[in-house]
Design a protein around this motif. Structure first.
Motif, PDB file in Angstrom:
ATOM      1  N   ARG A  86      -4.179  47.038  86.226  1.00 32.76           N
ATOM      2  CA  ARG A  86      -3.122  46.006  85.841  1.00 32.76           C
ATOM      3  C   ARG A  86      -1.545  46.770  86.279  1.00 32.76           C
ATOM      4  O   ARG A  86      -1.359  47.949  85.976  1.00 32.76           O
ATOM      5  CB  ARG A  86      -3.023  46.007  84.538  1.00 32.76           C
ATOM      6  N   ARG A  87      -1.470  45.836  87.205  1.00 35.01           N
ATOM      7  CA  ARG A  87       0.313  46.467  87.919  1.00 35.01           C
ATOM      8  C   ARG A  87       1.419  46.336  86.421  1.00 35.01           C
ATOM      9  O   ARG A  87       0.749  45.240  85.316  1.00 35.01           O
ATOM     10  CB  ARG A  87       1.033  45.918  89.291  1.00 35.01           C
ATOM     11  N   VAL A  88       1.588  47.618  86.013  1.00 33.14           N
ATOM     12  CA  VAL A  88       3.308  47.095  85.063  1.00 33.14           C
ATOM     13  C   VAL A  88       4.803  47.099  85.884  1.00 33.14           C
ATOM     14  O   VAL A  88       4.614  48.134  86.858  1.00 33.14           O
ATOM     15  CB  VAL A  88       2.938  48.467  84.123  1.00 33.14           C
ATOM     16  N   PRO A  89       5.626  46.361  85.861  1.00 32.39           N
ATOM     17  CA  PRO A  89       5.111  44.550  85.205  1.00 32.39           C
ATOM     18  C   PRO A  89       4.253  43.993  85.418  1.00 32.39           C
ATOM     19  O   PRO A  89       4.420  44.052  86.970  1.00 32.39           O
ATOM     20  CB  PRO A  89       6.282  44.395  85.063  1.00 32.39           C
ATOM     21  N   PRO A  90       3.811  42.872  85.171  1.00 31.23           N
ATOM     22  CA  PRO A  90       2.664  42.587  85.700  1.00 31.23           C
ATOM     23  C   PRO A  90       3.352  41.642  87.335  1.00 31.23           C
ATOM     24  O   PRO A  90       4.339  41.291  86.781  1.00 31.23           O
ATOM     25  CB  PRO A  90       1.862  41.467  84.838  1.00 31.23           C
ATOM     26  N   VAL A  91       2.041  40.925  87.940  1.00 26.46           N
ATOM     27  CA  VAL A  91       3.317  39.804  88.820  1.00 26.46           C
ATOM     28  C   VAL A  91       2.217  38.784  89.072  1.00 26.46           C
ATOM     29  O   VAL A  91       1.442  39.087  88.834  1.00 26.46           O
ATOM     30  CB  VAL A  91       3.409  40.741  90.818  1.00 26.46           C
ATOM     31  N   PRO A  92       2.646  37.889  88.649  1.00 26.91           N
ATOM     32  CA  PRO A  92       1.959  36.706  89.048  1.00 26.91           C
ATOM     33  C   PRO A  92       1.285  36.535  90.672  1.00 26.91           C
ATOM     34  O   PRO A  92       1.423  36.686  91.716  1.00 26.91           O
ATOM     35  CB  PRO A  92       3.274  35.478  88.352  1.00 26.91           C
TER      36      PRO A  92
END
Length: 422
Positions: A86-92
């Motif tokens: 999961r990407r950090v920070p999350p991308v919508p």
């Protein structure tokens, strides 16, 4: 001072802890939301045998994205031998993606050889070395610690490659879903077609029944006077019990002698069981209304008048036959008109009288043929006040039935001497 030092230490702890669990790609690669499609795209033996269009289709179906080493990721699961990141920070709009095991590594552990091979990989910057202190250099050969330790080799990451089964491509393209949709569509089309066939057949049968009913009612209307007399005789309370005929018997006689032969000629005889109640109900109502009408004024049989009824017309014709020298019996009402049996010199003649304001159709001719055959008469004739249709003339000529007008009756019966004329 101690308080400020403790605060700075607490601020640094979360950052170092979060950085310890982060990953990044070792080189620009693909990450997909479907692990099977990711394995198929990463297998060079499969990719070299397929076309670029096939690869684009799999990238679109597997929700694949291009990933660069400058993006940080967090590992959330390990499914089917592949890490789910999961990407950090999350991308919508960006879901967790699968990575190949050799395409991802913790931040800070990327080998230098990979960093040189892929310039986009940012190797961690080493802290500056402390300034060297000027010390006297020995003149002889020196043995250092670096001579004892060989150079470190980059780590080897073994990737677990799984050869896709032959049915994987079929499942990835959702072939079973398309096949199921096709079968369901065919079932709907066949069901709709069968329902349309049933509806059209019902409409066709309904139209045929309506036409058959209309033919029967037209025949009943043409014989309304006769049906009215039959209805009146059937409901006459003064009639003798032994010779009394019921209305059902009259109705059955009219059906067998008039309605069924006409329906057979038009090809509607098979519909009679389904329309018999309707037709007989209409005939009964019409006969009852005709029987309640007051009888017409009596007219002298020797004079023809257009308001004659069927019985008076038969008596009028019988009088002219008697004047020609024939012995006649009283006219007998039948299904269509009246019949006069005549005899002279052992010659039997049957005259069928029919009065109508419309041209005489072939159904009256068939009735005359049937009466002549049943009575075994030598001569058969039909007398009417109306003209004959072309079909009636051809039918009379074929079966040797003379079609006459009442004005020609006396001349015709006066010229008959021998049976050979028929």
């Amino acid at each position: 001072m101690r308080i400020w030092a403790s605060a700075c230490l607490l601020l640094c702890l979360p950052a170092s802890a979060s950085a310890a669990g982060l990953f990044s790609a070792v080189h620009p690669t693909l990450a997909c939301g479907d692990d099977a499609i990711l394995r198929a795209l990463s297998d060079r033996t499969i990719s070299t045998q397929q076309s670029p269009a096939w690869r684009k289709t799999l990238i679109r179906q597997g929700d694949c994205h291009s990933v660069t080493p400058d993006i940080r990721w967090e590992k959330i699961a390990n499914r089917n031998g592949l890490p789910l990141m999961r990407r950090v920070p999350p991308v919508p709009g960006l879901p967790p993606l699968y990575f190949m095991t050799g395409d991802i590594a913790p931040i800070g552990s990327i080998p230098a050889a990979m960093a040189e091979e892929h310039p986009m990989v940012r190797a961690p910057v080493a802290p500056p070395a402390p300034a060297a202190v000027d010390t006297p250099t020995p003149t002889g050969p020196q043995h250092t610690e670096a001579d004892d330790n060989p150079p470190a080799t980059p780590p080897v990451i073994v990737q677990q490659a799984e050869t896709p089964r032959p049915t994987d491509i079929f499942f990835m393209t959702r072939g079973f879903q398309k096949l199921g949709s096709l079968i369901l569509t065919l079932m709907l089309v066949c069901g709709t077609g069968w329902i349309m066939v049933l509806i059209l057949r019902a409409c066709w049968l309904m139209a045929r029944r309506r036409k058959a009913v209309r033919i029967c009612l037209e025949l009943a209307q043409r014989h309304s006077a006769m049906l009215g007399r039959w209805y009146q005789n059937a409901h006459d309370t003064t009639a003798a019990a032994p010779g009394h005929t019921s209305w059902a018997t009259y109705l059955d006689r009219f059906t067998r002698s008039t309605l069924l032969p006409t329906l057979t000629r038009h090809g509607y005889h098979a519909l009679w069981p389904s329309i018999c109640r309707t037709v007989q109900g209409h005939i009964t109502t019409m006969a009852a209304s005709t029987a309640t009408k007051p009888p017409a004024a009596a007219i002298t049989p020797s004079t023809y008048h257009q308001d004659m009824n069927q019985a008076e017309y038969a008596a009028f014709c019988s009088q002219w036959i008697e004047k020609a020298g024939w012995d006649t019996r009283p006219p007998v009402a039948t299904g269509l008109g009246s019949v006069i049996q005549c005899n002279r010199n052992n010659l039997k003649m049957l005259v069928h009288c029919w009065m109508d304001r419309k041209p005489v159709h072939d159904d009256v001719i068939w009735q005359g043929i049937k009466e002549k055959t049943d009575s075994k008469a030598s001569v058969g004739a039909i007398v009417s006040n109306a003209p004959y249709t072309q079909e009636a003339l051809l039918l009379g000529k074929k079966h040797r039935i003379f079609l006459l007008h009442h004005e020609d009756v006396f001349k015709f019966v006066s010229g008959i001497e021998v049976p050979d004329v028929a």
